[in-house]
Design a protein around this motif. Sequence first.
Motif, short mmCIF file in Angstrom:
data_model
loop_
_atom_site.label_atom_id
_atom_site.label_comp_id
_atom_site.label_asym_id
_atom_site.label_seq_id
_atom_site.Cartn_x
_atom_site.Cartn_y
_atom_site.Cartn_z
N ILE A 36 0.86 -1.18 0.00
CA ILE A 36 0.00 0.00 0.00
C ILE A 36 0.91 1.24 0.00
O ILE A 36 1.70 1.43 0.91
N LEU A 37 0.78 2.02 -1.05
CA LEU A 37 1.55 3.26 -1.18
C LEU A 37 0.58 4.41 -0.94
O LEU A 37 -0.28 4.70 -1.78
N LEU A 38 0.68 5.03 0.22
CA LEU A 38 -0.19 6.15 0.56
C LEU A 38 0.45 7.43 0.07
O LEU A 38 1.58 7.74 0.43
N LEU A 39 -0.28 8.15 -0.75
CA LEU A 39 0.16 9.43 -1.27
C LEU A 39 -0.67 10.50 -0.55
O LEU A 39 -1.82 10.74 -0.88
N GLN A 40 -0.07 11.09 0.49
CA GLN A 40 -0.78 12.00 1.38
C GLN A 40 -0.60 13.45 0.94
O GLN A 40 0.53 13.92 0.77
N HIS A 41 -1.71 14.13 0.76
CA HIS A 41 -1.67 15.55 0.43
C HIS A 41 -1.08 16.28 1.64
O HIS A 41 -1.44 16.00 2.78
N VAL A 42 -0.21 17.24 1.39
CA VAL A 42 0.48 17.95 2.47
C VAL A 42 -0.50 18.59 3.46
O VAL A 42 -0.21 18.68 4.65
N VAL A 43 -1.65 19.02 3.01
CA VAL A 43 -2.65 19.65 3.89
C VAL A 43 -3.17 18.65 4.93
O VAL A 43 -3.56 19.04 6.03
N GLU A 44 -3.16 17.37 4.60
CA GLU A 44 -3.67 16.35 5.51
C GLU A 44 -2.69 15.98 6.62
O GLU A 44 -3.07 15.37 7.61
N SER A 112 -11.84 16.63 -3.02
CA SER A 112 -11.43 17.61 -4.02
C SER A 112 -9.90 17.59 -4.21
O SER A 112 -9.42 17.73 -5.33
N GLN A 113 -9.15 17.40 -3.13
CA GLN A 113 -7.69 17.30 -3.26
C GLN A 113 -7.30 16.06 -4.07
O GLN A 113 -6.41 16.12 -4.92
N THR A 118 -5.10 13.59 -9.10
CA THR A 118 -5.15 12.75 -10.31
C THR A 118 -5.00 13.59 -11.57
O THR A 118 -4.53 13.08 -12.59
N GLN A 119 -5.37 14.84 -11.51
CA GLN A 119 -5.20 15.73 -12.67
C GLN A 119 -3.76 16.22 -12.80
O GLN A 119 -3.26 16.41 -13.89
N ARG A 120 -3.09 16.42 -11.67
CA ARG A 120 -1.75 17.02 -11.69
C ARG A 120 -0.61 16.01 -11.73
O ARG A 120 0.53 16.40 -11.97
N HIS A 147 -20.80 8.00 -0.35
CA HIS A 147 -20.12 8.92 -1.27
C HIS A 147 -18.62 8.75 -1.06
O HIS A 147 -18.18 8.56 0.07
N PRO A 148 -17.82 8.79 -2.13
CA PRO A 148 -16.38 8.59 -1.96
C PRO A 148 -15.75 9.53 -0.93
O PRO A 148 -14.83 9.15 -0.24
N SER A 149 -16.25 10.75 -0.81
CA SER A 149 -15.67 11.67 0.16
C SER A 149 -16.08 11.31 1.58
O SER A 149 -15.55 11.86 2.53
N GLY A 150 -17.01 10.40 1.73
CA GLY A 150 -17.48 10.02 3.04
C GLY A 150 -16.71 8.90 3.69
O GLY A 150 -16.99 8.52 4.82
#
Length: 191
Positions: A36-44, A112-113, A118-120, A147-150
Amino acid sequence: MSPRASSHRPRCPRCNLPLHLCMCAEIPRVETRTRILLLQHVVETWKKSNTGRVAALALSHSRLLTYGAQDESLDTALLSEPGTWLLFPDGPAAPPDAPPPRQLVVLDASWSQARRMTQRIPVLRTLPRLVLPPPAPGTLRLRDPTHPSGMSTLDAIARAVEVLEGPEAAAPLERLAALRVQRIADCGTLY
């Protein structure tokens, strides 16, 4: 000063929860075939609600990378390894006869992040997707899991491990997710 340093309540440096909710003694060691490779957004990174850190602590075959830090660049070669899939609710699904992934990329971010990631990060758009089936009704969650965000990152990883490796492999992660929700509910607040 980091967000952690400005916090009013002291937090556990390992699980990042307030000390009175610390789960470190309860974190199991979970062995999986799938990396499992977790790609964590810096804000998190310093959010108390973040479950990616707890998942990484539990999973012996995992790695946690940070995305979006100004002084760090992301090594996308890790994302391009053969047999890598992305846990995501839409996009190019793997063929039904494809072998299971050797590595599963999990985006540890708000919805949203995660979409922006996935876009960047072009390589993410090319990966086959693992799409989770709807959850069983009645499961205690922090948010609406339909919902995926849930779904928290820990919940999503537990469900992915169940799909890929069976309920026995996922059970310790599911118990950990439920314990986290219960501790927060007992405290009466997420923050």
